[in-house]
Design a protein around this motif. Structure first.
Motif, short mmCIF file in Angstrom:
data_model
loop_
_atom_site.label_atom_id
_atom_site.label_comp_id
_atom_site.label_asym_id
_atom_site.label_seq_id
_atom_site.Cartn_x
_atom_site.Cartn_y
_atom_site.Cartn_z
N GLN A 28 0.93 -1.07 0.02
CA GLN A 28 -0.02 0.14 -0.02
C GLN A 28 0.69 1.24 0.14
O GLN A 28 1.57 1.54 1.02
CB GLN A 28 -0.75 0.01 1.40
CG GLN A 28 -1.93 -0.90 1.19
CD GLN A 28 -2.76 -0.91 2.46
OE1 GLN A 28 -3.86 0.06 2.41
NE2 GLN A 28 -2.72 -1.54 3.62
N GLU A 31 -0.20 6.12 -4.15
CA GLU A 31 -0.49 5.97 -5.61
C GLU A 31 -0.97 4.57 -5.70
O GLU A 31 -1.10 4.42 -7.22
CB GLU A 31 0.30 6.60 -6.58
CG GLU A 31 0.45 8.07 -6.37
CD GLU A 31 -0.89 8.89 -6.41
OE1 GLU A 31 -1.65 8.40 -7.48
OE2 GLU A 31 -0.84 9.63 -5.61
N SER A 32 -0.60 3.54 -5.04
CA SER A 32 -0.94 1.97 -5.35
C SER A 32 -1.38 1.10 -4.45
O SER A 32 -0.67 1.47 -3.29
CB SER A 32 0.13 1.70 -6.28
OG SER A 32 1.46 1.29 -5.31
N VAL A 34 -2.15 -3.00 -4.02
CA VAL A 34 -1.90 -4.43 -4.88
C VAL A 34 -2.25 -5.31 -3.78
O VAL A 34 -1.51 -5.51 -2.82
CB VAL A 34 -0.53 -4.55 -5.47
CG1 VAL A 34 -0.74 -5.79 -6.40
CG2 VAL A 34 -0.31 -3.41 -6.38
N THR A 51 -11.83 4.44 -7.10
CA THR A 51 -10.84 4.43 -7.91
C THR A 51 -10.72 3.34 -9.05
O THR A 51 -11.63 2.53 -8.90
CB THR A 51 -9.35 4.24 -7.18
OG1 THR A 51 -9.25 2.75 -6.81
CG2 THR A 51 -9.30 4.96 -5.77
N GLU A 53 -10.06 0.00 -11.14
CA GLU A 53 -9.40 -1.24 -10.62
C GLU A 53 -8.99 -1.89 -11.86
O GLU A 53 -9.48 -2.04 -12.97
CB GLU A 53 -10.33 -1.86 -9.68
CG GLU A 53 -10.74 -1.58 -8.49
CD GLU A 53 -11.61 -2.74 -7.94
OE1 GLU A 53 -11.24 -3.84 -7.94
OE2 GLU A 53 -12.63 -2.14 -7.11
N LEU A 105 -5.04 -4.31 -8.68
CA LEU A 105 -4.34 -3.41 -8.43
C LEU A 105 -5.05 -2.07 -8.67
O LEU A 105 -5.96 -2.05 -9.29
CB LEU A 105 -3.41 -3.17 -9.68
CG LEU A 105 -2.37 -4.37 -9.80
CD1 LEU A 105 -3.10 -5.50 -10.66
CD2 LEU A 105 -0.96 -4.00 -10.67
N GLU A 106 -4.94 -1.33 -7.50
CA GLU A 106 -5.71 -0.14 -7.70
C GLU A 106 -4.96 1.37 -6.87
O GLU A 106 -3.91 0.76 -6.31
CB GLU A 106 -7.16 -0.16 -7.05
CG GLU A 106 -7.32 -0.63 -5.66
CD GLU A 106 -8.67 -1.03 -5.11
OE1 GLU A 106 -8.81 -0.71 -4.08
OE2 GLU A 106 -9.00 -2.12 -5.82
N ARG A 107 -5.48 2.49 -6.77
CA ARG A 107 -4.92 3.55 -6.25
C ARG A 107 -5.47 3.42 -4.59
O ARG A 107 -6.51 3.07 -4.29
CB ARG A 107 -5.48 4.82 -6.79
CG ARG A 107 -4.56 5.96 -6.11
CD ARG A 107 -4.85 7.23 -6.77
NE ARG A 107 -6.08 7.54 -7.09
CZ ARG A 107 -7.13 7.83 -6.02
NH1 ARG A 107 -7.10 7.48 -4.72
NH2 ARG A 107 -8.51 8.12 -6.49
N LYS A 108 -4.41 3.72 -3.71
CA LYS A 108 -4.75 3.74 -2.19
C LYS A 108 -5.69 4.94 -1.98
O LYS A 108 -5.46 5.99 -2.82
CB LYS A 108 -3.49 3.77 -1.44
CG LYS A 108 -4.04 3.95 0.00
CD LYS A 108 -2.52 3.84 0.80
CE LYS A 108 -2.86 3.80 2.07
NZ LYS A 108 -1.79 4.01 3.15
#
Length: 180
Positions: A28, A31-32, A34, A51, A53, A105-108
């Protein structure tokens, strides 16, 4: 000095299977985010993520239920080895068995961003309930907490339109685990 994270994805899936956990957060960063997820047989909610995904099916197959802007439920089938992009704000419900694994995968989340979880009646498709969470740490399993709040309340599971009471799939799943 920053160490670059190197992770064995099959190893993470094996660990989830062996421990019974549903999520393993790999990292975490601002910007990411996972993580590897194991399927939940009782999953029925639609997640509305603030965000984008990207989901990659590591093992098994997933049916990604989603709701169109008109509110119609559709299903995208994601076979093993396939990848899909889900834009922010699209209500979606990744459904796959407990022996399957998904890389997400996404943005925190940023300050003030809220994740929403919505349920619809399985009989008439009327809106049942919504849970909101501010997700500061995905490792605390916000999906599991949303489920518990929903399934622990018969009022939340009762359709105001047709009167159908959605079964407590979480309790049924936990009972199955105990009988294994």
């Amino acid at each position: 000095m920053y160490k670059m994270p190197i992770v064995s994805l099959p190893g993470e899936g094996k660990m989830l299977d062996e421990t019974g956990r549903y999520v393993s957060v790999l990292w975490q960063q601002p910007e990411s985010l996972v993580f590897v997820a194991r399927g939940r047989s009782y999953r029925s909610e639609f997640h509305i993520n603030p965000t984008d995904e990207v989901m990659y099916m590591l093992k098994g197959q997933m049916n990604l239920h989603y709701r169109t802007p008109e509110g119609k439920e559709e299903i995208a089938v994601l076979p093993e080895g396939a990848i899909i992009h889900t834009p922010a704000g699209i209500p979606h419900s990744p459904r796959f068995p407990p022996d399957a694994h998904l890389l997400v995968l996404e943005r925190k989340r940023r300050e003030g961003e809220v994740d929403r979880f919505q349920w619809y009646c399985p009989e008439c498709d009327a809106f049942l309930h919504e849970e909101e969470f501010t997700v500061s740490d995905y490792a605390v399993d916000p999906v599991g907490k949303a489920y518990r709040r929903f399934f622990d309340s018969e009022e939340h599971r009762t359709c105001k339109e047709c009167g159908h009471i959605m079964p407590n799939a979480l309790a049924e799943s936990e009972a199955e685990k105990k009988s294994d």
